[in-house]
Design an enzyme around this catalytic site. Structure first.
Site, PDB file in Angstrom:
ATOM      1  N   ARG A 298       0.788  -1.234  -0.098  1.00 20.80           N
ATOM      2  CA  ARG A 298      -0.148  -0.120  -0.036  1.00 20.80           C
ATOM      3  C   ARG A 298       0.910   1.033   0.002  1.00 20.80           C
ATOM      4  NH1 ARG A 298      -5.031  -2.391   3.801  1.00 20.80           N
ATOM      5  NH2 ARG A 298      -5.842  -3.576   2.224  1.00 20.80           N
ATOM      6  N   TYR A 442      -6.616  -0.106  -6.966  1.00 26.02           N
ATOM      7  CA  TYR A 442      -5.779  -1.598  -6.578  1.00 26.02           C
ATOM      8  C   TYR A 442      -5.230  -1.403  -5.047  1.00 26.02           C
ATOM      9  CZ  TYR A 442      -2.017   0.037  -9.313  1.00 26.02           C
ATOM     10  OH  TYR A 442      -0.805   0.708  -9.854  1.00 26.02           O
ATOM     11  N   GLU A 443      -4.843  -2.697  -4.625  1.00 26.28           N
ATOM     12  CA  GLU A 443      -4.379  -3.038  -3.131  1.00 26.28           C
ATOM     13  C   GLU A 443      -5.344  -2.483  -2.124  1.00 26.28           C
ATOM     14  OE1 GLU A 443      -1.974  -4.628  -2.271  1.00 26.28           O
ATOM     15  OE2 GLU A 443      -1.357  -4.992  -4.178  1.00 26.28           O
ATOM     16  N   GLY A 444      -6.601  -2.846  -2.508  1.00 23.09           N
ATOM     17  CA  GLY A 444      -7.661  -2.328  -1.698  1.00 23.09           C
ATOM     18  C   GLY A 444      -8.108  -0.920  -2.045  1.00 23.09           C
ATOM     19  N   GLN A 449      -9.651   1.185   2.293  1.00 25.36           N
ATOM     20  CA  GLN A 449      -8.535   1.824   3.232  1.00 25.36           C
ATOM     21  C   GLN A 449      -9.398   2.676   4.428  1.00 25.36           C
ATOM     22  OE1 GLN A 449      -5.489   0.996   2.477  1.00 25.36           O
ATOM     23  NE2 GLN A 449      -6.289   0.110   0.724  1.00 25.36           N
TER      24      GLN A 449
END
Length: 605
Positions: A298, A442-444, A449
Site C-alpha cells: 500500500r 488496487y491494493e484495496g 482503506q
C-alpha cells in the site's frame, strides 16, 4: 534549469533537513549510508529515470502490451530500460546484499523510487511487484525456497506477481474458488482462474514467479481457509535450473484507461491439470501472510499515485512559466500592455500553490512512513519498535487512500493548468491523469482503506497508536507556536487536530452502536479529514525548519525555497483546513440518508 519528475531540492530537503536520514549511518546496519552516499544514490536514480525510463513513458502508453496466443509482448523500449534497471541493482534497494539487495535505508529507496515511478509508473510495476513477491518468499519461504527463488527475484533475473483477485470474488478475497490438492510429494496441484494480474505475463525475463492464494481441499470457508502457494511459470529444480512449463496460461490482457505499458492479465492455472505449487508458509495462514506484506504494497501504491502528481506539478509549473497568454490583470485596461506568462495570473497561481502544497506534504508523509520503518530496523527497544509500528499502521491507510485521492486531484489540476493542451496526447498531463487513476482502486479500494482506518486502526491497542501520532503532531505545534510567523498556522492546525479527536470518538462510539452502518458511511470523509490534518502537520513541520533557516541567514539560493515552504503551510492552513473543519461538522451529523435510502429510490429502473 527546470526540474522534471521531482524537485531535487525538495527531495534533499525531506531527506536531510526534515528527517535527517544520514543520522541512520550512526548504526552499524546503515554505516555506509552517509549524506554523500545518499546524494550519490539519488543522483544516479535521477539520471537513469530521466535518460532511460522517462523516454519509455509515452511509447509505453501508445504501444501498450500485445497479446498473441497466450504470449504477451511489452513495449520494445521497456526491455533496455529493464536491463539497465536490474544491472544497477535498483530492484531490491533496501534488502539483504546476500540476496541481491543493496541494504540501504528504506527512506533512501523511496527517494530513488520518487524518480523511477514518476518517469513511468507502468514500467515500474514490473520490478515493484517482483520486490513484493520476493519479500513473501523471504518472510515465509523455507531455506530451500529461498535458495531457489530469492536471489533470482531480487536481482530481477525473474519477476514476480501477486495472484489474489478472481472474477467472482473481487475485493472479497475470502470468496475465492482457486483450489489446491495435496500431492504425495508434498507439492500441491493448483486449479483456478485469476484476473487483473499486473505483470502476469510478459517477455522481459525467462521466468515469472506467482504467489497464489488458494484453498486446500477440505479447508474452512472464508479467509480462515486460505493458503499461500508459490507457483512459477516454469518449474524450478533444486540447482535453480528451469524445468517444464507449469500450466500457467495467460488467456487475455485488459484494455485499460491507463498504465497501458503494464500487462494486466487473466491467468488460468491448471487448465490441463498440470499446475504445481509449493506451500508458502503454513496451511490456512495465507491471508495472514498477505496482510504482513500489505503495508509494503500500500505504501508502494501511494508512492505510485504521488509520483504521478509530482511529475504533473513539475510539468505544470514549467509550462506556466513559459506559456504566454493574456495581459497581467493589473494592466488589463492598457491596450499596449504585453502578454505575460500564465504563472502571473491569480487563478493559475491558485492552482499551482495547491499542487505544490499537496506534492510537498505527500512527499514528506511517504518518506516519513519509510523512515519509521528504518528507525524500527536500528532500534533495540521493543517498546519503541511497537510505538513506531503502531504509527505506521495508522498512517498506511492515509498513505494509500488519502494520498492517491489527492494525487488524482493534483493530476487533474495539472491538466487544467495546460488548458486545451492538457487534454491532448501531445503533452504528458492527460496520461499522468489516466495512469494515476488506478491507484485509487488496487491494493484495496480507497473505501476499504477508509474502513480499515476507522474499523481497525483507530482502536488498535486501546487507541495508543493514534495517541502516539497525535503526540508527534503536538511536538511540531509547540515548535511552531514559538515562531511568530507560524503561530497562526499552528493555532489552526491545533483546532483541527482537537476536532479530529472529537470526530474519531463520535464515529468510534457510533460504530459500536446499532448505527454501525451510519458510521461506516462516513469512513471515507473521516479518512479525508484525517489526511488533511496529517498533511497540514507535514507542511507545518517543513515551515518550522524553513523559518529557522531563514532566521539563521540562509544562503541566497535557498531563501526562495524556504519562503516557499512557509507559503505552502500558509495556504494549506488558511485555505484548506477551514474546509476540513466543515467536513468534520458534516461527519458529526452522521447523516442517515445514504443508509436509509431504499435501493429502488436510487432510480435507474
Amino acid at each position: 534549469m527546470a526540474q522534471v519528475i521531482a524537485d531535487r531540492r525538495d527531495v534533499d530537503f525531506v531527506l536531510h533537513e526534515q528527517l535527517i536520514v544520514d543520522g541512520l549511518s550512526k548504526h552499524p546496519k546503515y554505516a555506509e549510508f552517509g549524506k554523500k552516499t545518499i546524494d550519490m544514490i539519488v543522483s544516479e536514480a535521477r539520471n537513469l529515470a530521466i535518460k532511460e525510463i522517462l523516454p519509455t513513458f509515452r511509447e509505453g502508453d501508445e504501444q501498450g502490451c500485445r497479446f498473441d496466443n497466450g504470449q504477451v509482448s511489452v513495449p520494445e523500449s521497456f526491455k533496455r530500460a529493464y536491463d539497465l534497471f536490474v544491472e544497477g541493482e535498483w530492484l531490491a534497494m533496501p534488502e539483504d546484499p546476500a540476496y541481491g539487495g543493496q541494504g540501504m535505508p528504506r527512506t533512501v529507496a523511496l527517494a530513488a523510487g520518487d524518480y523511477f515511478n514518476g518517469a513511468n509508473c507502468a514500467f515500474m510495476m514490473y520490478p515493484g511487484l517482483t520486490h513484493g513477491a520476493a519479500l513473501l518468499v523471504e518472510a515465509f519461504g523455507t531455506e530451500r525456497q529461498k535458495k531457489r527463488f530469492l536471489k533470482n527475484m531480487f536481482t530481477g533475473k525473474w519477476t514476480g506477481t501477486m495472484l489474489l483477485t478472481e472474477p467472482e470474488a473481487g475485493s472479497d478475497v475470502g470468496n475465492l474458488s482457486t483450489s489446491a490438492k495435496k500431492n504425495p510429494d508434498g507439492t500441491y496441484s493448483i486449479t483456478g482462474s485469476k484476473i487483473f494480474i499486473s505483470a502476469g505475463e510478459h517477455d522481459m525475463v525467462e521466468n515469472i514467479v506467482h504467489p497464489v492464494l488458494a484453498r486446500i481441499e477440505g479447508a474452512p470457508a472464508g479467509t480462515r481457509g486460505i493458503s499461500l502457494f508459490l507457483v512459477p511459470k516454469y518449474r524450478v529444480a533444486d540447482d535453480g535450473s528451469l524445468g517444464e512449463f507449469n500450466d500457467v496460461v495467460c488467456t487475455g490482457i485488459e484494455h485499460k484507461m491507463g498504465i497501458n505499458g503494464n500487462a494486466t492479465c487473466s491467468l488460468t492455472l491448471g487448465g490441463k491439470g498440470n499446475c504445481v505449487g509449493e506451500l508458502l508458509g503454513e496451511e490456512n495462514k495465507g491471508m495472514r501472510a498477505m496482510f504482513l506484506m500489505m503495508n509494503e504494497a500500500r505504501l508502494l501504491v501511494g508512492m505510485q499515485g504521488f509520483c504521478c502528481a509530482s511529475a504533473s506539478y513539475m510539468n505544470a509549473v514549467n509550462y506556466a512559466r513559459e506559456r504566454v497568454q493574456g495581459k497581467n490583470l493589473l494592466q488589463m485596461m492598457d491596450p499596449d500592455a504585453p502578454s505575460v506568462p500564465i504563472i502571473q495570473h491569480p487563478d493559475v497561481r491558485r492552482m499551482l500553490i495547491s499542487m505544490k502544497a499537496y506534492v510537498e506534504g505527500m512527499r514528506s508523509l511517504l518518506y516519513y512512513a519509510g523512515f519509521l520503518t528504518d528507525r524500527i530496523a536500528v532500534s533495540d527497544d521493543e517498546a519503541e519498535k511497537a510505538r513506531l509500528q503502531g504509527m505506521i499502521d495508522i498512517l498506511i491507510p492515509i498513505c494509500k487512500g488519502y494520498v492517491t485521492d489527492r494525487a488524482f486531484d493534483v493530476c487533474s489540476t495539472g491538466v487544467q493548468v495546460y488548458g486545451g493542451y492538457g487534454f491532448i496526447r501531445e503533452y504528458p498531463q492527460e496520461q499522468l491523469l489516466r495512469d494515476c487513476r488506478i491507484t485509487m482502486i488496487y491494493e484495496g479500494t480507497n473505501g476499504i482503506q477508509a474502513m480499515d482506518l476507522l474499523g481497525r486502526k483507530l482502536g488498535m491497542n486501546k487507541g495508543k497508536p493514534i495517541m502516539d501520532l497525535m503526540g508527534e503532531i503536538q511536538k511540531t505545534l509547540a515548535q511552531a507556536k514559538a515562531i511568530d510567523e507560524l503561530a497562526d498556522f499552528a493555532a489552526r492546525l491545533e483546532k483541527a487536530l482537537n476536532r479530529l479527536a472529537e470526530v474519531a470518538m463520535h464515529l468510534g462510539a457510533t460504530a459500536m452502536s446499532p448505527k454501525v452502518m451510519n458510521a461506516f458511511a462516513f469512513a471515507h470523509p473521516f479518512m479525508e479529514a484525517a489526511g488533511d490534518v496529517v498533511m497540514a502537520w507535514m507542511l507545518l513541520w517543513r515551515s518550522v525548519i524553513a523559518a529557522t533557516q531563514l532566521e539563521k541567514g540562509a544562503k541566497k539560493k535557498d531563501r526562495h525555497f524556504y519562503e516557499g515552504q512557509i507559503k505552502s503551510a500558509h495556504y494549506f492552513t488558511q485555505a484548506v483546513l477551514p474546509v476540513t473543519m466543515g467536513k468534520m461538522d458534516a461527519i458529526m451529523t452522521t447523516c442517515t440518508a445514504a443508509v436509509e435510502i431504499s435501493e429502488d429510490a436510487f432510480g435507474g429502473k
